[in-house]
Design an enzyme around this catalytic site. Structure first.
Site, short mmCIF file in Angstrom:
data_model
loop_
_atom_site.label_atom_id
_atom_site.label_comp_id
_atom_site.label_asym_id
_atom_site.label_seq_id
_atom_site.Cartn_x
_atom_site.Cartn_y
_atom_site.Cartn_z
N THR A 248 43.81 24.40 22.63
CA THR A 248 43.24 25.34 23.61
C THR A 248 42.07 24.72 24.36
N GLY B 274 38.89 25.17 15.18
CA GLY B 274 38.08 25.38 14.00
C GLY B 274 37.63 24.06 13.39
N GLU C 38 47.16 31.43 17.72
CA GLU C 38 48.53 31.00 17.45
C GLU C 38 49.53 31.70 18.34
C1 LIG Z 1 40.10 26.51 2.74
C2 LIG Z 1 40.78 27.78 2.64
C3 LIG Z 1 41.81 27.97 3.76
C4 LIG Z 1 42.40 29.36 3.68
C5 LIG Z 1 43.41 29.59 4.80
C6 LIG Z 1 43.99 30.93 4.64
C7 LIG Z 1 44.80 31.47 5.51
C8 LIG Z 1 45.22 30.82 6.79
C9 LIG Z 1 46.50 31.39 7.21
C10 LIG Z 1 46.88 31.46 8.48
C11 LIG Z 1 46.08 30.99 9.65
C12 LIG Z 1 45.97 29.53 9.67
C13 LIG Z 1 45.51 28.88 10.73
C14 LIG Z 1 45.26 29.51 12.07
C15 LIG Z 1 43.92 29.99 12.22
C16 LIG Z 1 43.25 29.67 13.31
C17 LIG Z 1 43.61 28.51 14.15
C18 LIG Z 1 44.29 28.88 15.43
C19 LIG Z 1 44.88 27.87 16.09
C20 LIG Z 1 45.45 28.09 17.39
O1 LIG Z 1 45.38 29.13 17.98
S1 LIG Z 1 46.26 26.71 18.01
C21 LIG Z 1 46.70 27.16 19.63
C22 LIG Z 1 47.82 28.18 19.64
N1 LIG Z 1 48.27 28.36 20.98
C23 LIG Z 1 49.43 28.94 21.28
O2 LIG Z 1 50.16 29.42 20.44
C24 LIG Z 1 49.78 28.94 22.73
C25 LIG Z 1 50.86 29.97 23.04
N2 LIG Z 1 51.69 29.50 24.15
C26 LIG Z 1 52.93 28.95 23.92
O3 LIG Z 1 53.40 28.83 22.80
C27 LIG Z 1 53.69 28.51 25.13
O4 LIG Z 1 52.81 28.31 26.20
C28 LIG Z 1 54.77 29.53 25.56
C29 LIG Z 1 54.14 30.88 25.76
C30 LIG Z 1 55.82 29.59 24.50
C31 LIG Z 1 55.36 29.09 26.87
O5 LIG Z 1 55.63 27.73 26.74
P1 LIG Z 1 56.23 26.94 27.98
O6 LIG Z 1 56.23 25.49 27.67
O7 LIG Z 1 55.57 27.38 29.23
O8 LIG Z 1 57.73 27.37 27.92
P2 LIG Z 1 58.51 28.25 28.97
O9 LIG Z 1 58.57 27.55 30.27
O10 LIG Z 1 58.02 29.66 28.93
O11 LIG Z 1 59.96 28.16 28.33
C32 LIG Z 1 60.09 28.78 27.13
C33 LIG Z 1 61.34 28.11 26.56
O12 LIG Z 1 60.83 27.24 25.57
C34 LIG Z 1 61.23 27.72 24.31
N3 LIG Z 1 60.08 27.60 23.42
C35 LIG Z 1 58.80 27.92 23.72
N4 LIG Z 1 58.01 27.70 22.66
C36 LIG Z 1 58.83 27.22 21.70
C37 LIG Z 1 58.60 26.81 20.36
N5 LIG Z 1 57.37 26.87 19.79
N6 LIG Z 1 59.64 26.37 19.64
C38 LIG Z 1 60.87 26.35 20.20
N7 LIG Z 1 61.18 26.72 21.46
C39 LIG Z 1 60.13 27.16 22.18
C40 LIG Z 1 61.56 29.17 24.53
O13 LIG Z 1 62.49 29.64 23.57
C41 LIG Z 1 62.17 29.14 25.90
O14 LIG Z 1 63.48 28.67 25.80
P3 LIG Z 1 64.55 29.19 26.89
O15 LIG Z 1 65.86 28.73 26.31
O16 LIG Z 1 64.40 30.68 26.94
O17 LIG Z 1 64.17 28.54 28.18
C1 LIG Z 2 39.41 33.03 15.86
C2 LIG Z 2 40.16 32.04 16.76
C3 LIG Z 2 40.44 30.77 16.29
C4 LIG Z 2 41.11 29.86 17.11
N1 LIG Z 2 41.32 28.60 16.65
C5 LIG Z 2 41.94 27.71 17.46
C6 LIG Z 2 42.16 26.36 17.02
O1 LIG Z 2 41.81 26.02 15.89
N2 LIG Z 2 42.77 25.49 17.85
C7 LIG Z 2 43.18 25.85 19.11
O2 LIG Z 2 43.73 25.02 19.83
N3 LIG Z 2 43.00 27.13 19.56
C8 LIG Z 2 42.39 28.04 18.77
N4 LIG Z 2 42.19 29.32 19.21
C9 LIG Z 2 42.53 29.67 20.58
C10 LIG Z 2 43.75 30.56 20.68
O3 LIG Z 2 44.90 29.81 20.43
C11 LIG Z 2 43.77 31.17 22.09
O4 LIG Z 2 42.67 32.05 22.19
C12 LIG Z 2 45.06 31.91 22.36
O5 LIG Z 2 46.12 30.99 22.48
C13 LIG Z 2 44.98 32.75 23.63
O6 LIG Z 2 44.60 31.96 24.74
P1 LIG Z 2 43.31 32.34 25.58
O7 LIG Z 2 42.23 32.73 24.67
O8 LIG Z 2 43.05 31.26 26.57
O9 LIG Z 2 43.74 33.67 26.37
P2 LIG Z 2 44.63 33.65 27.72
O10 LIG Z 2 45.79 32.77 27.55
O11 LIG Z 2 43.73 33.44 28.88
O12 LIG Z 2 45.14 35.16 27.70
C14 LIG Z 2 44.18 36.20 27.95
C15 LIG Z 2 44.96 37.47 28.07
O13 LIG Z 2 45.76 37.39 29.24
C16 LIG Z 2 47.01 38.03 29.02
N5 LIG Z 2 48.07 37.04 29.26
C17 LIG Z 2 47.95 35.71 29.25
N6 LIG Z 2 49.12 35.11 29.53
C18 LIG Z 2 50.01 36.10 29.74
C19 LIG Z 2 51.40 36.15 30.07
N7 LIG Z 2 52.12 35.02 30.25
N8 LIG Z 2 51.97 37.36 30.19
C20 LIG Z 2 51.25 38.48 29.98
N9 LIG Z 2 49.93 38.52 29.68
C21 LIG Z 2 49.33 37.34 29.57
C22 LIG Z 2 47.00 38.54 27.58
O14 LIG Z 2 46.54 39.88 27.58
C23 LIG Z 2 45.94 37.67 26.92
O15 LIG Z 2 45.29 38.31 25.84
C24 LIG Z 2 41.51 30.25 18.40
C25 LIG Z 2 41.25 31.55 18.87
C26 LIG Z 2 40.58 32.44 18.05
C27 LIG Z 2 40.30 33.83 18.56
#
Ligand SMILES: CCCCC/C=C\C/C=C\C/C=C\C/C=C\C/C=C/C(=O)SCCNC(=O)CCNC(=O)[C@H](O)C(C)(C)COP(=O)(O)OP(=O)(O)OC[C@H]1O[C@@H](n2cnc3c(N)ncnc32)[C@H](O)[C@@H]1OP(=O)(O)O
Ligand SMILES: Cc1cc2nc3c(=O)[nH]c(=O)nc-3n(C[C@H](O)[C@H](O)[C@H](O)COP(=O)(O)OP(=O)(O)OC[C@H]3O[C@@H](n4cnc5c(N)ncnc54)[C@H](O)[C@@H]3O)c2cc1C
Length: 627
Positions: A113, A152, A395
């Protein structure tokens, strides 16, 4: 691990409650505890030790939870850094990096991100430009919005991270790929040249996870730092694409599956706290000649809490079922077979949102069910809510993921109408789309949820097609219909959650003792009946339920609450959380909530002295009219 050693470790953890530490002290304290946790885990994980699995697991829970009312700055190391090396590294890269990461010789995170982009991965701006002359990648953050933001542990903890960056070769973009980047010197921990690091500030929760920002100023890394399992860059700059560009998104699918089980765990913790407190708290006097009843005997309290027990079971069963699918798809991917990846992605895009939406709402309901004491941080309900609600966003934000699932559902339905066979968890879409007469059995209600999903999917496809016939572009039609696309995904997710919970319980029921089977199946019945009443509008519209049927469902629901009541405390005790894990004045096993509330209150620094120094400095002059 003997009890004494665990307790002595627990003893080391007894310091000022985190609530009274500064932002900086909270972080420093959580590092101290995390190091203790990992050092001790490693000693318990000594190969020669015959440590009983449960003790080790219990130990993990005790120390993990006892050290964190929030999460650990090491969280990303385990939950994303290591899984990415495993899933995206070549055999050679895995060999080298896994050893260092598993031994905690290095601490990593996952930096995807950016300040400007979270959802839209293809919009990420961090650049990785290949220089064939030096066989290096040049990492650069061209604008402020391209700074990595959120990861994180990134701010002051990690010295390595996986950076998801846009690959450029000879001016051409080749999409987003994972790079292993050292960000701090292993001796001094200073940021390396060309690397800017810092903390993003205080948050609603996660305040010990050390979420940070990262900016690059033409920072060079060698070619072998690109994780090249799914795509490669040869020495001369030739790009070799992977079989599917989405394989680089694999870690996110893994964590989405992990989150479903994590929601089961979080919800179990919250309802254990709230239900135990409800068993000891007495309040009001509905019957003048009787003592104040346990608040657990109020049916409204049972309504708030018992669904949380059933939901935790449902999420756990679905999570274990989804793990099996994840593992089998992962094995298939390893042998180049990709055709089940879309279904895994769609399932994760349904179950991660629904489990986080429900868990967040129900954890808050557990807090609200505990009155004023639920509002105390020492109850550990607010913090549990803070951790759970973050999963709505990270996620993959829930709306975005439900829309992803809708892509798969629309494609499946359009294919079905054209005669293409449906498979796996979408096979039911080919089934009967009408309910001639309401069937109030558990299986009958689950079937009705499937019919609701079929009808919502087919009707939103019709909306899309009508918009496109009217001349709208597919993208505009999609956006216009998106509210009902997410509703269709939710309906599909509900149908999956219900049917998997029931079928997984049926599988287990055969080996349960009759009394235990009876109680657990009562929870399945409660879960199905609760959701039929919650979605009564859909049942009226699509499942031929009548007002008489609804009346019957309501009475059945009330009877189920009464039937579960005698086993309610036993059901949360069965989650087997130790007091250190619950970390709660209200949820301790001994039920001494009032004494614990007072004990924790006395730890407030303000209670160290009867008169605070502001009396003489401000109050007294103020009250004497001298300010
Ligand atoms: C020490 C003690 C530890 C204790 C721990 C205890 C508990 C922990 C437990 C759980 C939590 C653990 C960790 C997490 C905590 C915090 C960290 C957070 C990290 C993060 O947030 S990392 C960043 C996450 N970000 C996202 O998820 C971004 C979301 N966006 C997307 O995934 C993509 O942008 C999208 C929305 C899927 C769109 O992708 P894009 O490339 O634009 O694709 P499209 O053009 O929309 O086409 C979609 C097409 O592609 C296929 N597709 C998309 N994604 C996938 C995939 N992941 N796998 C397979 N295929 C995928 C989709 O199906 C479409 O296919 P079509 O056939 O329809 O075209
Ligand atoms: C506690 C916490 C821990 C995190 N840890 C990590 C980490 O370790 N590593 C990492 O890489 N990231 C991490 N993230 C980031 C997290 O993955 C992003 O916040 C998340 O993917 C959402 O992206 P954004 O915050 O940029 O919101 P945006 O993508 O800007 O979205 C904002 C809002 O816009 C709307 N929106 C956006 N896109 C669309 C769409 N296509 N259609 C409809 N509505 C839409 C939704 O309402 C969304 O809530 C963490 C976030 C939090 C809160």
């Amino acid at each position: 691990m003997d009890e004494q050693k665990v307790l002595s470790i627990k003893g080391l953890l007894d310091d000022t409650p985190e609530e009274y530490l500064s932002h900086k002290e909270k972080y420093e304290n959580s590092i101290r505890k995390s190091v203790l946790f990992y050092k001790t885990l490693h000693s318990t994980e000594d190969e020669n030790m015959s440590v009983d699995e449960k003790t080790k697991l219990n130990f993990r829970n005790i120390v993990t939870s006892a050290i964190f009312k929030d999460n650990s700055p090491f969280m990303l190391h385990n939950s994303m850094f290591i899984p990415t090396i495993m899933g995206q590294g070549t055999d050679e890269q895995r060999e080298y990096w896994m050893k260092r990461a598993k031994n905690m010789e290095i601490i990593g995170t996952y930096a995807q991100t950016e300040l400007g982009h979270g959802t839209f991965i293809r919009g990420l701006e961090t650049q990785a430009t290949y220089d064939p002359d030096t066989e290096e990648f040049v990492l650069h953050s061209p604008v402020l919005s391209s700074y990595k933001w959120w990861p994180g542990g990134l701010a002051h903890t990690a010295n390595y991270c996986i950076v998801m960056a846009r690959l450029y070769i000879k001016g051409k973009s080749h999409g987003i790929h994972p790079f292993m980047v050292q960000i701090r010197d292993e001796e001094t921990h200073m940021p390396l040249p060309g690397i800017k690091l810092g903390e993003i500030g205080a948050k609603l929760g996660f305040n010990t996870v050390n979420n940070g920002f990262l900016g690059f100023e033409n920072h060079r890394i060698s070619r072998d730092r690109m994780l090249m399992k799914n795509a490669q860059v040869l020495k001369d700059g030739t790009f070799v694409a992977g079989s599917n560009s989405k394989l680089t998104y694999g870690t996110m699918v893994y964590v989405r599956v992990l989150i479903v089980s994590n929601m089961a765990n979080m919800l179990a913790k919250a309802v254990t706290i709230a239900l135990r407190y409800s068993a000891i708290r007495r309040q009001s006097q509905p019957k003048p000649d009787e003592p104040e009843p346990q608040i657990l005997d109020y049916v409204t309290q049972q309504h708030k809490l018992f669904i949380a027990i059933a939901s935790s079971h449902a999420f756990y069963m679905n999570a274990m079922w989804l793990w099996e699918i994840y593992y089998s798809v992962s094995l298939q991917l390893a042998s180049g077979k990709l055709d089940n990846l879309p279904e895994l992605h769609a399932l994760a895009c349904c179950l991660k949102p629904l489990s986080t939406i429900d868990a967040t709402a129900m954890i808050e309901k557990c807090r609200l069910a505990c009155g004023g004491h639920g509002y105390m941080l020492s109850a550990n309900l607010a913090q549990t809510y803070g951790l759970a609600t973050a999963a709505y966003t990270y996620e993959g934000e829930n709306t975005v993921l439900l829309l992803q699932a809708a892509r798969s559902l629309v494609k499946a339905w359009v294919g079905h109408v054209k005669g293409r066979p449906l498979k796996g968890t979408m096979a039911y879409l080919a089934g009967d789309s009408t309910v001639k007469a309401w069937d109030g059995s558990i299986d009958g209600i689950i079937q009705s949820f499937k019919v609701v999903a079929i009808r919502k999917i087919s009707s939103v496809v019709k909306i899309l097609q009508d918009y496109e016939k009217s001349g709208l572009s597919p993208e505009d039609a999609w956006n216009k219909a998106s509210v009902f696309l997410t509703a269709a995904s939710e309906a599909h997710g509900r149908a999956v959650l219900l049917s998997v919970y029931k079928s997984e319980m049926d599988k287990r029921a055969a080996v349960l003792s009759p009394p235990l089977r009876k109680v657990l199946l009562q929870l399945v019945d409660l879960y199905v009946t609760y959701w039929a009443l919650e979605k009564v509008g859909d049942m009226l519209l699509y499942a031929s339920i009548t007002d008489k049927d609804v009346d019957e469902l309501q009475r059945r629901y009330i009877e189920l609450l009464a039937a579960i009541r005698p086993n309610a405390v036993g059901l949360v005790d069965a989650f087997d959380f130790r007091d250190e894990i619950l970390n709660s004045t209200l949820g301790a096993y001994d039920g001494r909530a009032y004494e614990r509330l007072m004990e924790e209150a006395m730890k407030s620094p303000l209670n160290a002295e009867p008169v605070n120094q502001t009396f003489h400095k401000y109050l007294k002059p103020f009250m004497r009219g001298k300010l």
